[in-house]
Design a protein around this motif. Structure first.
Motif, PDB file in Angstrom:
ATOM      1  N   LYS A  51       0.819  -1.215   0.000  1.00 54.27           N
ATOM      2  CA  LYS A  51       0.000   0.000   0.000  1.00 54.27           C
ATOM      3  C   LYS A  51       0.851   1.262   0.000  1.00 54.27           C
ATOM      4  N   HIS A  52       2.136   1.139   0.360  1.00 55.62           N
ATOM      5  CA  HIS A  52       3.093   2.243   0.317  1.00 55.62           C
ATOM      6  C   HIS A  52       4.430   1.679  -0.131  1.00 55.62           C
ATOM      7  N   LEU A  53       5.097   2.372  -1.034  1.00 55.96           N
ATOM      8  CA  LEU A  53       6.425   1.934  -1.451  1.00 55.96           C
ATOM      9  C   LEU A  53       7.397   2.130  -0.297  1.00 55.96           C
ATOM     10  N   PRO A  54       8.317   1.194  -0.115  1.00 56.16           N
ATOM     11  CA  PRO A  54       9.234   1.286   1.025  1.00 56.16           C
ATOM     12  C   PRO A  54      10.246   2.421   0.868  1.00 56.16           C
ATOM     13  N   THR A  55      10.646   2.973   1.993  1.00 58.51           N
ATOM     14  CA  THR A  55      11.685   4.002   1.985  1.00 58.51           C
ATOM     15  C   THR A  55      13.060   3.388   2.229  1.00 58.51           C
ATOM     16  N   GLU A  56      13.095   2.113   2.540  1.00 56.45           N
ATOM     17  CA  GLU A  56      14.336   1.352   2.683  1.00 56.45           C
ATOM     18  C   GLU A  56      14.085  -0.039   2.123  1.00 56.45           C
ATOM     19  N   LEU A  57      15.169  -0.665   1.629  1.00 53.08           N
ATOM     20  CA  LEU A  57      15.061  -2.016   1.086  1.00 53.08           C
ATOM     21  C   LEU A  57      16.164  -2.894   1.663  1.00 53.08           C
ATOM     22  N   ASP A  58      15.840  -4.155   1.881  1.00 51.70           N
ATOM     23  CA  ASP A  58      16.853  -5.142   2.210  1.00 51.70           C
ATOM     24  C   ASP A  58      17.632  -5.484   0.944  1.00 51.70           C
ATOM     25  N   TRP A  59      18.708  -6.249   1.129  1.00 53.19           N
ATOM     26  CA  TRP A  59      19.526  -6.681  -0.023  1.00 53.19           C
ATOM     27  C   TRP A  59      18.639  -7.325  -1.088  1.00 53.19           C
ATOM     28  N   THR A  60      17.722  -8.192  -0.650  1.00 55.59           N
ATOM     29  CA  THR A  60      16.722  -8.707  -1.576  1.00 55.59           C
ATOM     30  C   THR A  60      15.470  -7.859  -1.354  1.00 55.59           C
ATOM     31  N   PRO A  61      15.067  -7.084  -2.290  1.00 53.66           N
ATOM     32  CA  PRO A  61      15.362  -7.088  -3.720  1.00 53.66           C
ATOM     33  C   PRO A  61      16.262  -5.932  -4.190  1.00 53.66           C
ATOM     34  N   ARG A  62      16.848  -5.162  -3.264  1.00 52.24           N
ATOM     35  CA  ARG A  62      17.604  -3.974  -3.686  1.00 52.24           C
ATOM     36  C   ARG A  62      18.643  -4.304  -4.766  1.00 52.24           C
ATOM     37  N   GLU A  63      19.378  -5.385  -4.584  1.00 51.21           N
ATOM     38  CA  GLU A  63      20.464  -5.667  -5.528  1.00 51.21           C
ATOM     39  C   GLU A  63      19.952  -5.844  -6.953  1.00 51.21           C
ATOM     40  N   VAL A  64      18.880  -6.604  -7.137  1.00 54.61           N
ATOM     41  CA  VAL A  64      18.393  -6.814  -8.502  1.00 54.61           C
ATOM     42  C   VAL A  64      17.773  -5.534  -9.070  1.00 54.61           C
ATOM     43  N   LEU A  65      17.164  -4.722  -8.216  1.00 54.60           N
ATOM     44  CA  LEU A  65      16.600  -3.449  -8.683  1.00 54.60           C
ATOM     45  C   LEU A  65      17.710  -2.492  -9.099  1.00 54.60           C
ATOM     46  N   GLU A  66      18.779  -2.411  -8.310  1.00 53.81           N
ATOM     47  CA  GLU A  66      19.915  -1.561  -8.691  1.00 53.81           C
ATOM     48  C   GLU A  66      20.506  -2.027 -10.020  1.00 53.81           C
ATOM     49  N   LEU A  67      20.688  -3.329 -10.177  1.00 51.26           N
ATOM     50  CA  LEU A  67      21.242  -3.857 -11.427  1.00 51.26           C
ATOM     51  C   LEU A  67      20.318  -3.555 -12.613  1.00 51.26           C
ATOM     52  N   ALA A  68      19.024  -3.718 -12.425  1.00 52.59           N
ATOM     53  CA  ALA A  68      18.069  -3.451 -13.514  1.00 52.59           C
ATOM     54  C   ALA A  68      17.991  -1.972 -13.849  1.00 52.59           C
ATOM     55  N   SER A  69      18.270  -1.123 -12.884  1.00 51.06           N
ATOM     56  CA  SER A  69      18.202   0.321 -13.149  1.00 51.06           C
ATOM     57  C   SER A  69      19.300   0.786 -14.091  1.00 51.06           C
ATOM     58  N   HIS A  70      20.337  -0.021 -14.225  1.00 50.19           N
ATOM     59  CA  HIS A  70      21.434   0.308 -15.147  1.00 50.19           C
ATOM     60  C   HIS A  70      21.112  -0.093 -16.580  1.00 50.19           C
ATOM     61  N   GLY A  71      20.197  -1.000 -16.754  1.00 49.05           N
ATOM     62  CA  GLY A  71      19.851  -1.458 -18.087  1.00 49.05           C
ATOM     63  C   GLY A  71      19.031  -2.725 -18.013  1.00 49.05           C
ATOM     64  N   ALA A  72      17.839  -2.643 -18.475  1.00 51.13           N
ATOM     65  CA  ALA A  72      16.903  -3.762 -18.493  1.00 51.13           C
ATOM     66  C   ALA A  72      15.834  -3.399 -19.516  1.00 51.13           C
ATOM     67  N   PRO A  73      14.978  -4.340 -19.889  1.00 53.14           N
ATOM     68  CA  PRO A  73      13.864  -3.970 -20.756  1.00 53.14           C
ATOM     69  C   PRO A  73      13.099  -2.793 -20.148  1.00 53.14           C
ATOM     70  N   PRO A  74      12.501  -1.948 -20.966  1.00 56.07           N
ATOM     71  CA  PRO A  74      11.911  -0.691 -20.479  1.00 56.07           C
ATOM     72  C   PRO A  74      10.967  -0.816 -19.287  1.00 56.07           C
ATOM     73  N   LEU A  75      10.036  -1.746 -19.303  1.00 53.84           N
ATOM     74  CA  LEU A  75       9.100  -1.864 -18.185  1.00 53.84           C
ATOM     75  C   LEU A  75       9.808  -2.285 -16.903  1.00 53.84           C
ATOM     76  N   VAL A  76      10.770  -3.178 -17.035  1.00 50.16           N
ATOM     77  CA  VAL A  76      11.515  -3.663 -15.868  1.00 50.16           C
ATOM     78  C   VAL A  76      12.379  -2.533 -15.300  1.00 50.16           C
ATOM     79  N   ARG A  77      13.056  -1.805 -16.180  1.00 45.59           N
ATOM     80  CA  ARG A  77      13.890  -0.695 -15.707  1.00 45.59           C
ATOM     81  C   ARG A  77      13.022   0.379 -15.038  1.00 45.59           C
ATOM     82  N   LEU A  78      11.862   0.661 -15.624  1.00 42.02           N
ATOM     83  CA  LEU A  78      10.974   1.662 -15.042  1.00 42.02           C
ATOM     84  C   LEU A  78      10.501   1.226 -13.658  1.00 42.02           C
TER      85      LEU A  78
END
Length: 142
Positions: A51-78
């Protein structure tokens, strides 16, 4: 004024939710060299329902989100950039720029949802240094 009035924390996440396929989430969950795929997948699925996006993340899923933010298909990166904007990205200017780039590339509906989300973020952001980044991003989406 945005379609959500003063913006909406979940506007962009909710726009993305029906467009992110299980295969996309599985690909995202495997981005950390295939490590902890089940934990990443579960955390990513939870992010689609909170119901609210977190203001902090654990390693899971932060690591995969950081990696995807560098380059992933458009919807995934967004999606990755959306979550990281709220969760305190390591490089917020780059994350916000990636969010804007992908939203604009995906068309006016994505750009409108991004504008609603970033408006909400700007209005609720406690970091004085990040607010101008969010304002510039909103100008790029206008």
């Amino acid at each position: 004024m945005t379609s959500h009035g003063a913006g909406s924390e979940l506007a962009l996440r909710d726009w993305l939710r029906p467009r992110l396929t299980p295969a996309m989430l599985d690909d995202l969950a495997r981005r950390d060299h295939g490590m902890q795929v089940d934990a990443h997948r579960a955390a990513l699925r939870e992010l689609l329902l909170v119901k609210h996006l977190p203001t902090e993340l654990d390693w899971t899923p932060r690591e995969v989100l950081e990696l995807a933010s560098h380059g992933a298909p458009p919807l995934v990166r967004l999606f990755a950039c959306t979550v990281l904007v709220r969760a305190g990205a390591l490089n917020p200017a780059r994350i916000v720029a990636g969010l804007v780039d992908e939203a604009r590339a995906l068309g006016p509906d994505a750009a409108a949802a991004a504008a609603d989300f970033l408006t909400w973020c700007r209005d609720h952001e406690p970091d004085d240094e990040l607010r101008p980044v969010l304002a510039q991003a909103l100008a790029r989406l206008a």
